[in-house]
Design a protein around this motif. Structure first.
Motif, PDB file in Angstrom:
ATOM      1  N   SER A 228       0.809  -1.214  -0.033  1.00 51.78           N
ATOM      2  CA  SER A 228      -0.191  -0.013   0.071  1.00 51.78           C
ATOM      3  C   SER A 228       0.669   1.325  -0.035  1.00 51.78           C
ATOM      4  N   TRP A 229       0.437   2.080  -0.480  1.00 49.27           N
ATOM      5  CA  TRP A 229       0.927   3.681  -0.458  1.00 49.27           C
ATOM      6  C   TRP A 229       1.301   4.153   1.039  1.00 49.27           C
ATOM      7  N   THR A 232       4.195   2.135   2.441  1.00 54.53           N
ATOM      8  CA  THR A 232       5.243   2.820   1.542  1.00 54.53           C
ATOM      9  C   THR A 232       5.834   4.321   1.950  1.00 54.53           C
ATOM     10  N   LYS A 233       4.986   5.009   2.117  1.00 52.04           N
ATOM     11  CA  LYS A 233       5.194   6.429   2.705  1.00 52.04           C
ATOM     12  C   LYS A 233       5.793   6.347   4.090  1.00 52.04           C
ATOM     13  N   LEU A 261       9.284   0.909  -3.053  1.00 55.44           N
ATOM     14  CA  LEU A 261       8.875   1.542  -4.215  1.00 55.44           C
ATOM     15  C   LEU A 261       8.226   0.467  -5.253  1.00 55.44           C
ATOM     16  N   PHE A 264       5.344  -1.496  -4.203  1.00 58.41           N
ATOM     17  CA  PHE A 264       4.195  -0.604  -4.477  1.00 58.41           C
ATOM     18  C   PHE A 264       3.803  -0.419  -5.905  1.00 58.41           C
TER      19      PHE A 264
END
Length: 287
Positions: A228-229, A232-233, A261, A264
């Motif tokens: 998921s973003w 990832t963030k 990344l 993702f």
């Protein structure tokens, strides 16, 4: 209750767990039971309620409080503040210098705390201990994989520049050392990784036990969460924090971020392949 194993006197310990309103009641019940029924039971149990809980969760919490009145204590926080701040409240409340972390949906093996406290007794210079964890399917209860981590301190330090060298579900640590570094940060995700790095930066000694002492739930949503973003963030953010603190080089910061990344962006089957190939030991089904 003090316990001896051979010539070693095991230290007393506190269990620290936080729970919030999205936890499933049956998972919380199983998790609490697994810690309170240890072969070497805790002298102290601190449950942090991070915000208001559902009626079902409150019923379970109160039932354990009634059954274990001498050791079971509840810290209630009016509004959800996130894992880092909730855990800091719990650390302050713990009565013992050794704290065993436990997630509210995992299951500890019956001898987990015996083995972790024995290692602290044998090696009193250690500040943080962990173990392998077993991922199991929440629907079938079958083992999916085993997540291994480096064992000795030197390897732990090296691995920590890439990823968390401890499985957070299995961690036990010295309260005095955690308070020395200011406890957990207010990161919403990956807070355990950043906590471990600051412990190591301040001279903490660590070791992992090379066997499964905790079972960790996974389900059909887990691969999606891992790519998921949001995750990832959070991973990139904690990597940047660690780099900014001077713990890693820019290259050591960049490489894991590129991999995350990739997880993702690329299809979910690639995520599964990476975890199976590099980050987990997959347990193949029999028959």
């Amino acid at each position: 209750m003090v316990k001896k194993v051979g010539k070693y006197v095991l230290p007393e310990y506190s269990v620290l767990m936080s729970v919030y309103d999205r936890e499933l009641p049956e998972n919380l019940n199983e998790s609490l039971e697994s810690m309170l029924m240890q072969t070497y039971p805790p002298s102290d149990f601190v449950l942090v309620c991070d915000g208001k809980l559902t009626n079902e969760l409150n019923i379970i919490v109160k039932s354990f409080q009634n059954e274990y009145k001498k050791i079971f204590r509840i810290v209630r926080i009016e509004k959800n503040v996130g894992p880092g701040k909730a855990l800091n409240e719990g650390i302050s409340a713990c009565r013992c210098d050794y704290i065993v972390r436990m997630d509210s949906d995992d299951v500890s093996m019956p001898n987990r705390c015996l083995k972790e406290m024995l290692l602290f007794a044998v090696k009193p210079d250690l500040d943080i201990i962990g173990s392998y964890v077993e991922e199991f399917d929440d629907d079938t209860d079958k083992t999916v994989s085993v997540k291994k981590v480096p064992i000795m301190h030197r390897d732990i330090q090296e691995y920590s520049k890439k990823r968390n060298p401890f499985n957070r579900q299995s961690m036990a640590f010295r309260k005095s050392k955690a308070e020395e570094i200011g406890g957990y940060s207010d990161l919403k995700l990956c807070e355990d990784y950043e906590f471990v790095v600051r412990m190591l930066m301040e001279g903490a000694k660590g070791q992992n036990i090379p066997e499964v002492l905790v079972r960790y739930r996974v389900d059909s949503r887990t691969p999606e969460i891992r790519k998921s973003w949001r995750l990832t963030k959070a991973f990139i953010k904690v990597r940047w924090v660690i780099f900014a603190e001077g713990y890693t080089s820019f290259r050591e910061f960049l490489s894991p971020c590129v991999l995350q990344l990739g997880l993702f962006i690329l299809p979910q089957r690639f995520t599964r392949w990476v975890y199976r190939k590099f980050l987990r030991t997959v347990v193949e089904p029999h028959g």
